[in-house]
Motif scaffolding. Sequence first.
Motif, short mmCIF file in Angstrom:
data_model
loop_
_atom_site.label_atom_id
_atom_site.label_comp_id
_atom_site.label_asym_id
_atom_site.label_seq_id
_atom_site.Cartn_x
_atom_site.Cartn_y
_atom_site.Cartn_z
N GLY A 57 -4.70 7.27 -5.03
CA GLY A 57 -3.56 6.49 -4.57
C GLY A 57 -2.49 6.36 -5.63
N THR A 58 -1.25 6.21 -5.19
CA THR A 58 -0.13 6.01 -6.11
C THR A 58 0.82 4.96 -5.56
N ILE A 59 1.53 4.31 -6.46
CA ILE A 59 2.61 3.40 -6.10
C ILE A 59 3.86 3.90 -6.82
N ASP A 60 4.88 4.22 -6.05
CA ASP A 60 6.10 4.81 -6.62
C ASP A 60 5.77 6.08 -7.41
N THR A 119 0.05 -1.05 2.80
CA THR A 119 0.68 -2.19 2.13
C THR A 119 -0.39 -3.20 1.74
N PHE A 120 -0.48 -3.50 0.45
CA PHE A 120 -1.46 -4.49 -0.01
C PHE A 120 -1.05 -5.88 0.47
N PRO A 121 -2.01 -6.70 0.89
CA PRO A 121 -1.70 -8.05 1.38
C PRO A 121 -1.03 -8.90 0.29
N SER A 122 -0.25 -9.87 0.72
CA SER A 122 0.45 -10.75 -0.23
C SER A 122 -0.53 -11.65 -0.99
N ASP A 123 -1.74 -11.81 -0.43
CA ASP A 123 -2.75 -12.64 -1.11
C ASP A 123 -3.85 -11.79 -1.75
N LYS A 177 -0.05 -7.11 -5.20
CA LYS A 177 0.32 -7.93 -4.05
C LYS A 177 1.62 -7.44 -3.41
N GLY A 178 1.54 -7.13 -2.10
CA GLY A 178 2.73 -6.73 -1.35
C GLY A 178 3.23 -5.33 -1.65
N LYS A 179 2.56 -4.59 -2.53
CA LYS A 179 3.02 -3.24 -2.89
C LYS A 179 2.58 -2.21 -1.85
N ILE A 180 3.40 -1.16 -1.69
CA ILE A 180 3.08 -0.06 -0.78
C ILE A 180 2.50 1.09 -1.59
N ALA A 181 1.30 1.53 -1.20
CA ALA A 181 0.63 2.62 -1.91
C ALA A 181 0.44 3.81 -0.98
#
Length: 402
Positions: free
Chosen positions: A173-176, A219-223, A230-234
């Motif tokens: 997985g990656t984020i940005d 999308t990771f949950p806000s909690d 938190k809240g990031k799209i991977a």
Amino acid sequence: MKAGIKKLSGTKKKITIEADVAEVDHAFEEALKVVSKQANIKGFRKGKIPKNVLQTYYPGEILREAVNHLVNHTYPKALDEHKLSPVLEPHFHIEKPMEEGKKFEYEVEVEIKPEFDLKDYKGIKLKKRKTEINPKDIEQELSRIQEAKAELKPANKESVLQDGLVATIDFFGTIDGKPFEGSEAKSYLFEYGKGHFLKDFEAHIKGAKEGEEKTFDLTFPSDYFAEALKGKIAAFKVKVVALHEKLLPKLDDELAKDLGKESLEAIKTEVTTFLTKRKEREIRQEYAKDVMDLLGKEYKFDVPEGLIDAEVKAGKKDKNEVEKNLRLQFVLQEISVKEKDNIKIDPKDVEERFHSLSHMYRQPVDVIKKYYTENKMLPQLVSQILLEKTLDFVIDNATLKE
């Protein structure tokens, strides 16, 4: 020496200390002796330097030593005289410099242990808890034993990933465009539908066949527990390497013998004993919470602000919670003093705590002991054990009602 007291708050007092001429002159004499032994003046031997020469070369050092000597002798006397027990370092205030042949006055602000009347702590009424074990809990524990001895066999080639199957997967997985902690694994084994991954993650790979690859955004949950995610799209790429069926062994005497036990009944007895002890610990914790809540409502005295501020700065919850906990500590300390014949700490209590900490932090006992000794934390550890034993004493002397 004279010492006057002014109340600034319920736990803060200002002491005004006045030293007489004799005490001041004696302090200067002692200061001269100290400085004389340390001074290095050409033409004079240490300890044999005339007073006037020392005063010329080291006036600041002499004054500092004299003040320290005087304060170190008069401040403790003032505390004893007024029976004060500071809980923090004092704050000294000197308005005029000390001079030979004159009286000297200084002020000290101290925060002291709060004064309060100890209320009746024996026979506190607590709601009685049931210690019976739910049969379902025993069944769940036996199921866990089965799960631990489960075997895997290759699933049918036509199988697709769904509840009840175990999958071996590779994922990345990656984020940005950048990998993150925990974003990659090879040959990772997990049982689908057991909540080991986020529901969205499992939903994207549901129905996949062996050898199939899936790519998707999540999308990771806000909690989410990891703050950075938190809240990031991977973006994920997942390959289902293999699918397996899980075969559970029969829950019988054969399984018991495989585990080194005589029979299934013996395992059930051990499980029941384990669950009973766990239940007793949980109930004990509930009683402790009840006692702390009741004592918290009983007492409303002031708590030293300095202690509260120090705890808050150390990151220990909010100010109100810190104040409540400190107040409870003072109450328990007072009970431990009153019940000193019944509440005692043995060396084995400290040794047991070291072993408990060793198990918790997975470090040798000697390493734990060395850490507490070198960091001078043994008094805090002993104090904590004493508070816990005092709380146990209150619980043991409580009245349980249905």
